[in-house]
Motif scaffolding. Structure first.
Motif, PDB file in Angstrom:
ATOM      1  N   UNK A  49       0.841  -1.191   0.000  1.00 20.28           N
ATOM      2  CA  UNK A  49       0.000   0.000   0.000  1.00 20.28           C
ATOM      3  C   UNK A  49       0.875   1.238   0.000  1.00 20.28           C
ATOM      4  N   UNK A  50       0.393   2.275  -0.682  1.00 20.75           N
ATOM      5  CA  UNK A  50       1.104   3.548  -0.722  1.00 20.75           C
ATOM      6  C   UNK A  50       0.081   4.671  -0.827  1.00 20.75           C
ATOM      7  N   UNK A  51       0.546   5.872  -0.791  1.00 21.80           N
ATOM      8  CA  UNK A  51      -0.340   7.026  -0.934  1.00 21.80           C
ATOM      9  C   UNK A  51      -1.284   7.200   0.240  1.00 21.80           C
ATOM     10  N   UNK A  52      -2.532   7.552  -0.075  1.00 23.44           N
ATOM     11  CA  UNK A  52      -3.528   7.851   0.955  1.00 23.44           C
ATOM     12  C   UNK A  52      -3.827   6.641   1.843  1.00 23.44           C
ATOM     13  N   UNK A  53      -3.857   5.447   1.248  1.00 23.12           N
ATOM     14  CA  UNK A  53      -4.126   4.248   2.047  1.00 23.12           C
ATOM     15  C   UNK A  53      -2.981   3.978   3.027  1.00 23.12           C
ATOM     16  N   UNK A  54      -1.749   4.194   2.574  1.00 25.30           N
ATOM     17  CA  UNK A  54      -0.595   4.009   3.461  1.00 25.30           C
ATOM     18  C   UNK A  54      -0.616   5.030   4.594  1.00 25.30           C
ATOM     19  N   UNK A  55      -0.986   6.252   4.287  1.00 25.50           N
ATOM     20  CA  UNK A  55      -1.067   7.286   5.319  1.00 25.50           C
ATOM     21  C   UNK A  55      -2.153   6.948   6.331  1.00 25.50           C
ATOM     22  N   UNK A  56      -3.281   6.450   5.862  1.00 21.64           N
ATOM     23  CA  UNK A  56      -4.361   6.030   6.753  1.00 21.64           C
ATOM     24  C   UNK A  56      -3.910   4.873   7.647  1.00 21.64           C
ATOM     25  N   UNK A  57      -3.198   3.915   7.065  1.00 23.56           N
ATOM     26  CA  UNK A  57      -2.660   2.784   7.831  1.00 23.56           C
ATOM     27  C   UNK A  57      -1.722   3.288   8.926  1.00 23.56           C
ATOM     28  N   UNK A  58      -0.823   4.189   8.559  1.00 21.60           N
ATOM     29  CA  UNK A  58       0.152   4.746   9.507  1.00 21.60           C
ATOM     30  C   UNK A  58      -0.545   5.468  10.655  1.00 21.60           C
ATOM     31  N   UNK A  59      -1.548   6.292  10.334  1.00 25.35           N
ATOM     32  CA  UNK A  59      -2.266   7.020  11.378  1.00 25.35           C
ATOM     33  C   UNK A  59      -3.021   6.070  12.300  1.00 25.35           C
ATOM     34  N   UNK A  60      -3.590   5.017  11.742  1.00 23.45           N
ATOM     35  CA  UNK A  60      -4.278   4.023  12.564  1.00 23.45           C
ATOM     36  C   UNK A  60      -3.344   3.305  13.516  1.00 23.45           C
ATOM     37  N   UNK A  61      -2.160   2.968  13.026  1.00 20.84           N
ATOM     38  CA  UNK A  61      -1.162   2.304  13.874  1.00 20.84           C
ATOM     39  C   UNK A  61      -0.692   3.245  14.972  1.00 20.84           C
ATOM     40  N   UNK A  62      -0.447   4.510  14.621  1.00 16.29           N
ATOM     41  CA  UNK A  62      -0.011   5.482  15.630  1.00 16.29           C
ATOM     42  C   UNK A  62      -1.061   5.667  16.714  1.00 16.29           C
ATOM     43  N   UNK A  63      -2.332   5.728  16.334  1.00 13.09           N
ATOM     44  CA  UNK A  63      -3.411   5.859  17.317  1.00 13.09           C
ATOM     45  C   UNK A  63      -3.496   4.613  18.189  1.00 13.09           C
ATOM     46  N   UNK A  64      -3.294   3.462  17.592  1.00 17.02           N
ATOM     47  CA  UNK A  64      -3.341   2.201  18.328  1.00 17.02           C
ATOM     48  C   UNK A  64      -2.214   2.117  19.343  1.00 17.02           C
ATOM     49  N   UNK A  65      -1.040   2.546  18.960  1.00 20.52           N
ATOM     50  CA  UNK A  65       0.137   2.459  19.828  1.00 20.52           C
ATOM     51  C   UNK A  65       0.001   3.341  21.063  1.00 20.52           C
ATOM     52  N   UNK A  66      -0.723   4.436  20.954  1.00 23.54           N
ATOM     53  CA  UNK A  66      -0.912   5.327  22.102  1.00 23.54           C
ATOM     54  C   UNK A  66      -1.609   4.629  23.268  1.00 23.54           C
ATOM     55  N   UNK A  67      -2.371   3.584  22.990  1.00 24.48           N
ATOM     56  CA  UNK A  67      -3.125   2.894  24.035  1.00 24.48           C
ATOM     57  C   UNK A  67      -2.448   1.644  24.573  1.00 24.48           C
ATOM     58  N   UNK A  68      -1.161   1.438  24.330  1.00 20.13           N
ATOM     59  CA  UNK A  68      -0.418   0.256  24.780  1.00 20.13           C
ATOM     60  C   UNK A  68      -1.126  -1.040  24.367  1.00 20.13           C
ATOM     61  N   UNK A  69      -1.195  -1.288  23.062  1.00 21.03           N
ATOM     62  CA  UNK A  69      -1.939  -2.450  22.570  1.00 21.03           C
ATOM     63  C   UNK A  69      -1.211  -3.772  22.806  1.00 21.03           C
ATOM     64  N   UNK A  70      -1.968  -4.837  22.805  1.00 24.89           N
ATOM     65  CA  UNK A  70      -1.396  -6.176  22.858  1.00 24.89           C
ATOM     66  C   UNK A  70      -1.112  -6.619  21.418  1.00 24.89           C
ATOM     67  N   UNK A  71      -0.421  -7.727  21.272  1.00 25.66           N
ATOM     68  CA  UNK A  71      -0.169  -8.285  19.944  1.00 25.66           C
ATOM     69  C   UNK A  71      -1.494  -8.610  19.261  1.00 25.66           C
TER      70      UNK A  71
END
Length: 92
Positions: A49-71
């Motif tokens: 994935x690249x472009x807008x979809x990659x940016x959306x993926x990245x933002x979702x991961x960053x938001x997820x990481x803020x909450x100390x996620x499990x595997x």
């Protein structure tokens, strides 16, 4: 190329491709481009994935990481992209 995530279920690799032309002031020509390769190890499928979809993926991961996620939490997020994975994983 940088391995970002590797679990029993998924692997995520980030690719950064530097721009071919040098950046000049106020010019977007020097921006890097790239994306993410996501591999579903059990389905043996992958997607790049690249472009807008990659940016959306990245933002979702960053938001997820803020909450100390499990595997399991991270795998569940990545699994949302599984329906897009049509390319079979081929070893050569």
């Amino acid at each position: 190329m940088q391995m970002l995530y590797n679990s029993d279920n998924f692997a995520v690799v980030e690719f950064e491709v530097p721009a071919m032309t040098p950046a000049s002031e106020g010019d977007d020509a020097g921006l890097t481009r790239g994306g993410y390769e996501i591999v579903d190890k059990f389905k043996r499928k992958e997607i790049y994935i690249e472009g807008a979809l990659a940016e959306s993926f990245k933002q979702g991961v960053e938001a997820l990481i803020e909450g100390s996620p499990t595997i399991e939490d991270i795998d569940a997020y990545i699994e949302r992209f599984s329906s897009l994975m049509l390319q079979p994983v081929v070893l050569h």
